[in-house]
Design a protein around this motif. Structure first.
Motif, PDB file in Angstrom:
ATOM      1  N   ILE A 179       0.844  -1.191   0.000  1.00  0.00           N
ATOM      2  CA  ILE A 179       0.000   0.000   0.000  1.00  0.00           C
ATOM      3  C   ILE A 179       0.883   1.246   0.000  1.00  0.00           C
ATOM      4  O   ILE A 179       2.067   1.189   0.304  1.00  0.00           O
ATOM      5  CB  ILE A 179      -0.969   0.057   1.198  1.00  0.00           C
ATOM      6  CG1 ILE A 179      -0.206  -0.079   2.519  1.00  0.00           C
ATOM      7  CG2 ILE A 179      -2.044  -1.005   1.077  1.00  0.00           C
ATOM      8  CD1 ILE A 179      -1.020   0.355   3.706  1.00  0.00           C
ATOM      9  N   HIS A 180       0.285   2.344  -0.309  1.00  0.00           N
ATOM     10  CA  HIS A 180       0.945   3.648  -0.411  1.00  0.00           C
ATOM     11  C   HIS A 180       1.964   3.655  -1.561  1.00  0.00           C
ATOM     12  O   HIS A 180       2.111   2.663  -2.259  1.00  0.00           O
ATOM     13  CB  HIS A 180       1.602   4.052   0.904  1.00  0.00           C
ATOM     14  CG  HIS A 180       0.637   4.072   2.060  1.00  0.00           C
ATOM     15  ND1 HIS A 180      -0.618   4.607   1.959  1.00  0.00           N
ATOM     16  CD2 HIS A 180       0.745   3.593   3.327  1.00  0.00           C
ATOM     17  CE1 HIS A 180      -1.249   4.480   3.124  1.00  0.00           C
ATOM     18  NE2 HIS A 180      -0.447   3.853   3.961  1.00  0.00           N
ATOM     19  N   ARG A 181       2.619   4.814  -1.705  1.00  0.00           N
ATOM     20  CA  ARG A 181       3.535   4.982  -2.833  1.00  0.00           C
ATOM     21  C   ARG A 181       4.892   5.449  -2.342  1.00  0.00           C
ATOM     22  O   ARG A 181       5.048   5.828  -1.181  1.00  0.00           O
ATOM     23  CB  ARG A 181       2.989   6.048  -3.783  1.00  0.00           C
ATOM     24  CG  ARG A 181       1.797   5.629  -4.583  1.00  0.00           C
ATOM     25  CD  ARG A 181       1.461   6.685  -5.608  1.00  0.00           C
ATOM     26  NE  ARG A 181       1.307   8.016  -5.045  1.00  0.00           N
ATOM     27  CZ  ARG A 181       0.770   9.022  -5.696  1.00  0.00           C
ATOM     28  NH1 ARG A 181       0.347   8.854  -6.922  1.00  0.00           N
ATOM     29  NH2 ARG A 181       0.654  10.199  -5.136  1.00  0.00           N
ATOM     30  N   GLY A 182       5.820   5.453  -3.252  1.00  0.00           N
ATOM     31  CA  GLY A 182       7.136   6.011  -2.992  1.00  0.00           C
ATOM     32  C   GLY A 182       7.768   5.395  -1.762  1.00  0.00           C
ATOM     33  O   GLY A 182       7.612   4.197  -1.499  1.00  0.00           O
ATOM     34  N   ASP A 183       8.468   6.237  -0.986  1.00  0.00           N
ATOM     35  CA  ASP A 183       9.129   5.671   0.191  1.00  0.00           C
ATOM     36  C   ASP A 183       8.165   5.521   1.355  1.00  0.00           C
ATOM     37  O   ASP A 183       8.575   5.211   2.469  1.00  0.00           O
ATOM     38  CB  ASP A 183      10.380   6.489   0.574  1.00  0.00           C
ATOM     39  CG  ASP A 183      10.059   7.953   0.815  1.00  0.00           C
ATOM     40  OD1 ASP A 183       8.867   8.301   0.857  1.00  0.00           O
ATOM     41  OD2 ASP A 183      11.014   8.749   0.960  1.00  0.00           O
ATOM     42  N   ARG A 184       6.867   5.721   1.107  1.00  0.00           N
ATOM     43  CA  ARG A 184       5.853   5.386   2.118  1.00  0.00           C
ATOM     44  C   ARG A 184       5.269   4.002   1.870  1.00  0.00           C
ATOM     45  O   ARG A 184       4.342   3.583   2.573  1.00  0.00           O
ATOM     46  CB  ARG A 184       4.717   6.420   2.113  1.00  0.00           C
ATOM     47  CG  ARG A 184       5.046   7.763   2.741  1.00  0.00           C
ATOM     48  CD  ARG A 184       5.593   8.749   1.721  1.00  0.00           C
ATOM     49  NE  ARG A 184       4.664   9.085   0.658  1.00  0.00           N
ATOM     50  CZ  ARG A 184       5.042   9.268  -0.623  1.00  0.00           C
ATOM     51  NH1 ARG A 184       6.307   9.128  -0.981  1.00  0.00           N
ATOM     52  NH2 ARG A 184       4.151   9.580  -1.531  1.00  0.00           N
ATOM     53  N   SER A 185       5.782   3.287   0.856  1.00  0.00           N
ATOM     54  CA  SER A 185       5.246   1.960   0.530  1.00  0.00           C
ATOM     55  C   SER A 185       5.404   1.015   1.710  1.00  0.00           C
ATOM     56  O   SER A 185       6.434   1.000   2.378  1.00  0.00           O
ATOM     57  CB  SER A 185       6.008   1.367  -0.654  1.00  0.00           C
ATOM     58  OG  SER A 185       5.890   2.196  -1.775  1.00  0.00           O
TER      59      SER A 185
ATOM     60  N   LYS B 195      -2.583  -1.394  -9.491  1.00  0.00           N
ATOM     61  CA  LYS B 195      -1.899  -0.220  -8.976  1.00  0.00           C
ATOM     62  C   LYS B 195      -1.048   0.370 -10.107  1.00  0.00           C
ATOM     63  O   LYS B 195      -0.379  -0.363 -10.825  1.00  0.00           O
ATOM     64  CB  LYS B 195      -1.004  -0.662  -7.823  1.00  0.00           C
ATOM     65  CG  LYS B 195      -0.405   0.469  -7.036  1.00  0.00           C
ATOM     66  CD  LYS B 195       0.362  -0.085  -5.834  1.00  0.00           C
ATOM     67  CE  LYS B 195       0.998   1.034  -5.040  1.00  0.00           C
ATOM     68  NZ  LYS B 195       1.749   0.534  -3.890  1.00  0.00           N
ATOM     69  N   HIS B 348       8.758  13.405  -5.052  1.00  0.00           N
ATOM     70  CA  HIS B 348       8.778  12.485  -3.909  1.00  0.00           C
ATOM     71  C   HIS B 348       7.367  11.947  -3.662  1.00  0.00           C
ATOM     72  O   HIS B 348       7.169  10.754  -3.468  1.00  0.00           O
ATOM     73  CB  HIS B 348       9.288  13.234  -2.669  1.00  0.00           C
ATOM     74  CG  HIS B 348       9.193  12.426  -1.412  1.00  0.00           C
ATOM     75  ND1 HIS B 348       8.617  12.912  -0.263  1.00  0.00           N
ATOM     76  CD2 HIS B 348       9.585  11.164  -1.140  1.00  0.00           C
ATOM     77  CE1 HIS B 348       8.674  11.985   0.674  1.00  0.00           C
ATOM     78  NE2 HIS B 348       9.252  10.910   0.176  1.00  0.00           N
ATOM     79  N   GLU B 349       6.411  12.853  -3.713  1.00  0.00           N
ATOM     80  CA  GLU B 349       5.018  12.457  -3.485  1.00  0.00           C
ATOM     81  C   GLU B 349       4.544  11.481  -4.558  1.00  0.00           C
ATOM     82  O   GLU B 349       3.799  10.547  -4.274  1.00  0.00           O
ATOM     83  CB  GLU B 349       4.136  13.719  -3.499  1.00  0.00           C
ATOM     84  CG  GLU B 349       2.638  13.481  -3.385  1.00  0.00           C
ATOM     85  CD  GLU B 349       2.242  12.926  -2.034  1.00  0.00           C
ATOM     86  OE1 GLU B 349       2.959  13.178  -1.050  1.00  0.00           O
ATOM     87  OE2 GLU B 349       1.211  12.217  -1.967  1.00  0.00           O
ATOM     88  N   SER B 351       6.421   9.500  -6.726  1.00  0.00           N
ATOM     89  CA  SER B 351       7.200   8.292  -7.036  1.00  0.00           C
ATOM     90  C   SER B 351       6.370   7.074  -6.655  1.00  0.00           C
ATOM     91  O   SER B 351       5.798   7.018  -5.568  1.00  0.00           O
ATOM     92  CB  SER B 351       8.506   8.303  -6.241  1.00  0.00           C
ATOM     93  OG  SER B 351       9.108   7.020  -6.306  1.00  0.00           O
ATOM     94  N   CYS B 352       6.302   6.086  -7.553  1.00  0.00           N
ATOM     95  CA  CYS B 352       5.432   4.947  -7.268  1.00  0.00           C
ATOM     96  C   CYS B 352       6.024   4.038  -6.212  1.00  0.00           C
ATOM     97  O   CYS B 352       5.313   3.280  -5.568  1.00  0.00           O
ATOM     98  CB  CYS B 352       5.119   4.163  -8.546  1.00  0.00           C
ATOM     99  SG  CYS B 352       6.387   2.991  -9.033  1.00  0.00           S
ATOM    100  N   GLY B 353       7.332   4.101  -6.026  1.00  0.00           N
ATOM    101  CA  GLY B 353       7.950   3.290  -4.977  1.00  0.00           C
ATOM    102  C   GLY B 353       8.409   1.939  -5.443  1.00  0.00           C
ATOM    103  O   GLY B 353       8.892   1.136  -4.664  1.00  0.00           O
ATOM    104  N   ARG B 359      12.520   5.574  -5.496  1.00  0.00           N
ATOM    105  CA  ARG B 359      11.798   5.514  -4.215  1.00  0.00           C
ATOM    106  C   ARG B 359      12.598   6.172  -3.101  1.00  0.00           C
ATOM    107  O   ARG B 359      12.094   7.009  -2.372  1.00  0.00           O
ATOM    108  CB  ARG B 359      11.515   4.053  -3.858  1.00  0.00           C
ATOM    109  CG  ARG B 359      10.812   3.878  -2.536  1.00  0.00           C
ATOM    110  CD  ARG B 359      10.635   2.405  -2.188  1.00  0.00           C
ATOM    111  NE  ARG B 359      11.889   1.745  -1.908  1.00  0.00           N
ATOM    112  CZ  ARG B 359      12.332   0.651  -2.528  1.00  0.00           C
ATOM    113  NH1 ARG B 359      11.602   0.085  -3.457  1.00  0.00           N
ATOM    114  NH2 ARG B 359      13.494   0.116  -2.211  1.00  0.00           N
ATOM    115  N   GLU B 360      13.861   5.780  -3.007  1.00  0.00           N
ATOM    116  CA  GLU B 360      14.668   6.277  -1.894  1.00  0.00           C
ATOM    117  C   GLU B 360      15.284   7.634  -2.211  1.00  0.00           C
ATOM    118  O   GLU B 360      15.381   8.495  -1.343  1.00  0.00           O
ATOM    119  CB  GLU B 360      15.779   5.271  -1.567  1.00  0.00           C
ATOM    120  CG  GLU B 360      15.285   3.859  -1.258  1.00  0.00           C
ATOM    121  CD  GLU B 360      14.470   3.769   0.024  1.00  0.00           C
ATOM    122  OE1 GLU B 360      14.519   4.726   0.836  1.00  0.00           O
ATOM    123  OE2 GLU B 360      13.767   2.763   0.191  1.00  0.00           O
TER     124      GLU B 360
END
Lengths: 819, 434
Positions: A179-185, B195, B348-349, B351-353, B359-360
């Protein structure tokens, strides 16, 4: 593309770091590097999972491509030149390590993964020293994945998605997700759920870092303190390879050992977590004897002579026929061989391993009992093909199989087959959650399974006009249903690459032999493989040793209890292991002498305390041999020395036989193996061959194919719960905390519920419709389960609350409890 | 829906000309000569074969208007000829900061886009099309639903279009505002109900696209140019612009100008012309920098930009890229540190991760910039920041990593003094001369 299928002349040449290599078309750079035994660092890549290409650790430099490319997804082109340690590649590797490390907690000193951590190894091997990161690290809340897999330190997660892909692709259900995206995954289980897969523990092996660890084994040892011992899992007939990790003569954990042909690189949760029982306080560490009605600690010096003398005395007084002997079908060949040799030496033929079998009608036609009969050889029922071939089938009809709980790893192979378009079909008394696409899931009451098979046979006969087989008149009046025709069509269309396999519910069914015969005929008629899914770790070994009655007067596992004996010898067999727990228990009560060999203290189901209990070793404390469902003979070695005074079972039997003056010639493990472990050729000669239509006879009683239609009787469908399969698993603490180990409930569909006038959560006892008094469960809660047919109730067997009720099928009666 | 305040076009405009904000319906479009190109094709199918249409588009030198600038005719020719199922997706997931041209095309000239789509589908043999509309422009989704209804009733989409054997069905699909879904393979994932995460390429969508079938994804503005090319010929379109980039371009100019808005100008128009059309910078301010192609394109200092023409090659020569044509104007009242922080927060917001560097790295850059902006910068921060951006570039699955890195590297390159000032003085240089 597999190496075997492509002509070598079409293979592609490439050069990695100056080393030339040839690979089949479609191979990736990673495949080629693996072939060269060259390490390309990686995290998300795993040979058994789909390619994510997301960790970017495997970036390599390829000639004529300006940017570094991931080796795991880059397909090889002719003449490609690759560098894994060039300036470009090293810069990319260092960059990726630096990114992975910025938010990874540096808690290696307290992390269970330390010492066997991909991130640690790759950081040392490919990272840059030092970090420029001075910011605050990310913190991720721990997750609850249930009793087996710990996800308490998700800050360590590097988002490689191996666990997510495993749950979906191998486990068959998207139980984990990001869940979530980016470095909040964050990796999470489905909202409000734990991770319930029967093979969930594999994510511990897959997780490259310490985010997913073993809950039971956490904080018990460091990786570098452990020594690894190869072994086999004795909980089902798969012959799963495991590595037992020990520290100071104690089993700390069990992990998967790869064996491509048997278990690939997966093991089931009961293979992984059953070890907890081995160190539990339920282990028997010295002989016990009954004195003044209670069991007290004793010694080998006292217990062995007592057992031998008491048994000799009964045989002298009443003959060897007054002794009954039951041994667990999970026992090793060495134990079974010694045991059979000993009992036959005593002239006792009341011995059996088929504890959960209900239908022994085939014994009457056994050639050793009826030498005049020629058509029914003493061949051994088996899977009918190698395990790996399951994945290559185009269609499989599972007859009475709860595959995921009976054979979790075979279900993985079947799942592979469905990915290639195979049609899975089932005839069973309940619609199971297969976690794979099922083309036809035909649900009928237990008594109608034979009729359903007969319908498919008639349908197949109709579809194959040229067949020389003529149906017996019992089947003449059967009109196949739509689904029967569809199943027959699929089997025929598979052109030989199909199978009819009888599962545990079929094998333990009261009409098991009829179901097997019908399945055999169906397989022969459709040109497919017939096989059974053996119900125990060494079922084939028991059959090889003929560990069952071989004379007319010998009593089988059922009759030896129904006509009680004066003395019983129980080898790792408890009432819970037997189809008829209450009858078992009652026979023990009437007996003068009960000798029990077990790694564990007798549990509550042994209402009559044994006179002697002799401590034997579980699989980790001795060497042994098992034959798995595909006829593979495999041996394992002891991982630790026996706990306390426990001794290998074969040694205990050898001592007893010596004390009873009927010693057998094999005096050590080596000699036992030479005598009892078959060569592959010898075993193959006895494995049931593919059924030939010309030599098969459909001799099934009419009343089994045509059960009485006008009955409103309630039937039971049951199976052994996943974590009640044997004495070790039953005592494994963490497995017993999973949702699989919840108290059994009485499931029935809404119509049945209304017909019986019951309500949800009502407390009922389920009892045998004939012998109401003794054979009944403890009070159980009623639940609605729409996967069941009308007038069929689901009551699991072999559970502390249900073991007294015999049979997985049969007519039952429900009694509402007042409480 | 608001009437347009800034719909501007010169004499050569082909996309925005004649628009008032209210004349978006089918009848209005027809009155402007709409669907003539489609009729022309369907009336003379022997001349207008799919190959002929693709040849005409190739001749026009039409390049993708979504940002990458890939030649459209070539993209169409990649679609396998005989595949039984093929898809066309119109990328209306316009979400790069500074870009707002597709929104206006969908609002004010929606049938033009649809006509382009139908012609594209005819040329590539697609039976199904999707318009993937950005989640935060809900009104466009509603308008497009109305537009499809009109077109369906008029027999312009659906079975046997205008009585011909050609059938093409179109559906609207709205996202939920994820920038990454503008990346074409993430868009396909999103369309499939998954996703929104970019796929690894190859395979490219032309071979394995939506639901595993060959798929072409074209930007709204790209498709809107197609009817003109068919009606007037590729050569005429090419002559509107530059030799390797035909036609006009809608520039979405925003930031420190007096009249921000969409301006349709021929390719190759000098930047100063656009700046003057937009009213120039505010009184008393000076142009400091321009981000010429959407927030992901490298920033260009004023002195260079004032000498630059607006076409692919000229902007590239200036060290940046044409991108989507979103021109962000920055005057001397703006702090470059704060501006970059704002841009980096966006990446940053969004980026799909999925892959590690983006991501980092996007999070790391924001953390450093946040400290710099708030007076907590340290020696070596700028080197680290540049190194982080460098480490992201070229190592990710999709272009978002590069998009996040390019502004950082260019801001540091051209405006390093402002960053140094922040570190040394723990405050902003710009405050001195505002």
């Amino acid at each position: 593309m597999s190496e075997a299928t492509v002509d070598k002349s079409q293979w592609l040449n490439l050069v990695i770091n100056g080393q030339p290599v040839q690979v089949p078309p479609g191979s990736t750079v990673m495949d080629a590097a693996i072939k060269l035994k060259m390490m390309i660092p990686h995290f998300c890549y795993h040979k058994k999972l789909s390619l994510a290409a997301s960790c970017r650790m495997c970036l390599v430099q390829v000639e004529k491509i300006p940017k570094p490319v991931p080796a795991c997804v880059t397909t090889v082109a002719e003449g490609m030149r690759v560098w894994t340690r060039s300036e470009t590649a090293i810069a990319a590797q260092r960059a990726v390590i630096s990114f992975l490390m910025i938010n990874h907690p540096l808690d290696c000193p307290v992390c269970d993964q330390a010492g066997e951590c991909y991130l640690q190894e790759n950081t040392f091997g490919y990272g840059d020293c030092g970090s420029k990161f001075v910011e605050v690290k990310r913190v991720v809340a721990g997750k609850n994945l249930g009793a087996l897999v710990s996800a308490a330190e998700m800050s360590r997660c590097i988002q490689c998605t191996r666990c997510i892909r495993f749950a979906d692709e191998i486990g068959g259900k998207q139980e984990l997700g990001m869940i979530h995206r980016g470095d909040r995954s964050e990796v999470v289980p489905f909202v409000g759920e734990s991770y319930t897969s029967e093979i969930s523990g594999n994510v511990i092996d897959l997780c490259p870092v310490g985010a997913l660890t073993s809950k039971p084994a956490r904080y018990t040892a460091r990786a570098w303190e452990l020594s690894s011992h190869l072994s086999l899992s004795p909980h089902d007939a798969h012959g799963t390879h495991i590595a037992v990790h020990t520290k100071q003569n104690r089993v700390i954990r069990v992990v998967a050992k790869s064996h491509e042909a048997v278990n690939e690189c997966w093991i089931a949760d009961r293979d992984r977590f059953s070890y907890e029982a081995l160190n539990s306080d339920q282990r028997l560490t010295q002989p016990w004897m009954k004195k003044d009605g209670v069991l007290v600690e004793s010694s080998w010096e006292e217990a062995l002579p007592f057992a031998a003398a008491a048994l000799s005395h009964i045989i002298e007084e009443h003959g060897a026929d007054s002794v009954g002997a039951l041994i667990s079908p999970h026992a090793s060949l060495e134990e079974m061989g010694a045991w059979v040799r000993w009992l036959r030496g005593l002239n006792c033929d009341n011995l059996d391993t088929r504890l959960r079998t209900r239908d022994f009608s085939a014994d009457a036609s056994n050639d050793s009992l009826n030498p005049s009969k020629t058509h029914s050889p003493s061949s051994i029922d088996w899977l009918g093909m190698p395990i790996a071939d399951i994945a290559e089938q185009r269609a499989i009809l599972w007859v009475g199989s709860f595959l995921r709980t009976d054979h979790p790893l075979l279900a993985i192979r079947a799942r592979h087959a469905t990915k290639k378009g195979a049609a899975m079909m089932s005839v069973n008394a309940q619609r199971a959650d297969w976690r794979m696409p099922v083309a036809h899931d035909w649900v009928v009451p237990p008594s109608k399974i034979a009729h359903a098979l007969a319908q498919i046979i008639v349908a197949a006969q109709g579809l194959k006009k040229e067949t020389p087989f003529s149906l017996p008149e019992e089947l003449g009046e059967i009109v196949p249903s739509e689904v029967a025709r569809a199943i027959a069509q699929q089997l025929i269309d598979a052109n030989g690459r199909a199978a009819v396999l009888v599962g545990s519910f079929g094998l333990h069914h009261e009409n098991a032999e009829a179901l097997k015969t019908l399945s055999r005929v169906l397989a022969a008629l459709t040109g497919t493989t017939f096989g059974v899914l053996p119900d125990a770790a060494n079922r084939l070994g028991a059959a090889w040793l003929r560990a069952h009655p071989i004379t007319q007067k010998g009593l089988n596992a059922r009759s030896v209890l129904e006509s009680p004996r004066r003395a019983y010898v129980l080898f790792n067999a408890e009432p819970c292991d037997h189809d008829q727990g209450a009858v078992f228990s009652r026979a023990m009560k009437k007996a003068q002498l009960v000798i029990m060999c077990s790694p564990f203290k007798p549990d509550a189901s042994m209402t009559r305390l044994p006179d002697v209990v002799l401590p034997i070793t579980p699989f980790t404390e001795m060497s042994g041999t098992l034959i798995n469902m595909e006829g593979r003979v495999q041996s394992y070695q002891a991982a630790v020395t026996p706990l306390g005074e426990a001794r290998p079972g074969w040694r205990v039997i050898a001592a007893l036989s010596q004390l009873m003056n009927c010693p057998f010639p094999e005096s050590d493990l080596h000699q036992l193996r030479q005598t009892f472990v078959p060569t592959a050729d010898a075993l193959n000669a006895r494995l049931a061959p593919r059924v030939d239509l010309a030599h098969i006879k459909l001799d099934v009683p009419r009343d089994i194919i045509h059960p009485n239609e006008n009955t409103r009787a309630i039937e039971r469908v049951g199976s052994v719960p996943l974590y009640q399969s044997d004495a070790i698993v039953r005592r494994a603490a963490s497995l017993q905390k999973t949702t699989w180990a919840m108290p059994p409930r009485v499931g029935m569909n809404r119509h049945t519920l209304n017909e019986l006038g019951l309500t949800v959560n009502a407390r009922v006892r389920v009892m045998d419709a004939v012998l109401l008094d003794a054979l009944r469960t403890e009070p159980l809660s009623v639940e609605i389960d729409e996967t069941l047919p009308l007038r069929t109730v689901r009551v699991d067997t072999a559970h502390p609350l249900t073991w007294r009720l015999s049979g997985v099928s049969g007519k039952v009666h429900l009694e509402v409890c007042d409480d | 829906m608001n009437t347009p305040t800034m719909l501007n076009f010169g004499a050569g405009a082909i996309l925005l000309s004649g628009l008032t904000g209210d004349n978006w319906r089918l009848a209005d479009y027809r009155a402007r000569g709409g669907y003539k190109a489609l009729e022309k094709i369907l009336e003379n199918p022997n001349h207008w074969t799919p190959d002929q249409i693709i040849a005409e588009v190739k001749l026009s030198s039409l390049r993708g208007r979504g940002g990458a600038g890939f030649p459209t005719g070539m993209k169409w020719s990649f679609m396998p000829r005989h595949a039984p199922e093929k898809y066309l997706v119109c990328n209306a997931d316009e979400s790069e900061p500074g870009t707002f041209k597709d929104r206006d095309l969908l609002r004010y000239n929606p049938h033009l886009v649809l006509e382009g789509m139908i012609i594209a589908a005819y040329a590539m043999g697609c039976a199904r099309g999707y318009i993937y509309i950005h989640g935060e422009i809900w009104e466009c989704y509603e308008r497009m639903e109305e537009v499809l209804k009109e077109a369906r009733e008029a027999g312009l989409i659906g079975k046997n279009i205008l009585g011909s054997p050609f059938s093409f069905e179109v559906f609207n699909h709205h996202g939920f505002g994820a920038y990454i879904c503008g990346e074409e393979t993430a868009m396909l994932e999103s369309l499939e109900g998954k996703k929104g995460q970019p796929r690894y390429k190859p395979p490219f969508p032309a071979n394995v696209g939506l639901y595993g079938k060959p798929t072409t994804i074209n930007n709204v503005e790209t498709l809107a140019n197609v009817p003109y090319i068919i009606l007037n010929g590729g050569q005429r379109f090419l002559e509107l612009g530059q030799p390797n980039a035909g036609g006009t371009k809608i520039f979405s100019i925003s930031g420190d100008v007096k009249r921000p808005g969409n301006y349709e100008l021929p390719m190759g128009t000098p930047f100063t012309v656009l700046l003057n059309l937009a009213g120039g910078v505010r009184e008393g301010h000076m142009l400091k920098a321009v981000i010429p192609g959407g927030s992901s394109s490298p920033v260009v200092p004023a002195s260079t930009m004032l000498d630059t023409k607006l076409d692919y090659d000229s902007i590239a020569k200036a060290g940046s890229m044409m991108g989507s044509g979103a021109v962000i104007v920055i005057d001397n009242s703006r702090c470059m540190v704060k501006s970059l922080l704002r841009l980096s927060e966006f990446y940053h917001e969004e980026s799909c991760g999925q892959c590690t560097p983006c991501r980092e790295g996007t999070g790391w850059m924001v953390k450093i910039l946040h400290r710099l902006e708030h007076g907590e910068g340290r020696e070596g921060d700028l080197e680290t920041l540049d190194q982080v951006a460098h480490n992201i570039m070229g190592r990710t699955i999709c272009a978002l990593g590069d998009a996040a890195a390019m502004p950082v590297r260019s801001f540091l390159k051209h405006f390093r003094d402002e960053f140094d000032f922040h570190i040394k003085n723990r405050r902003c240089q710009v405050q001195d001369y505002v």
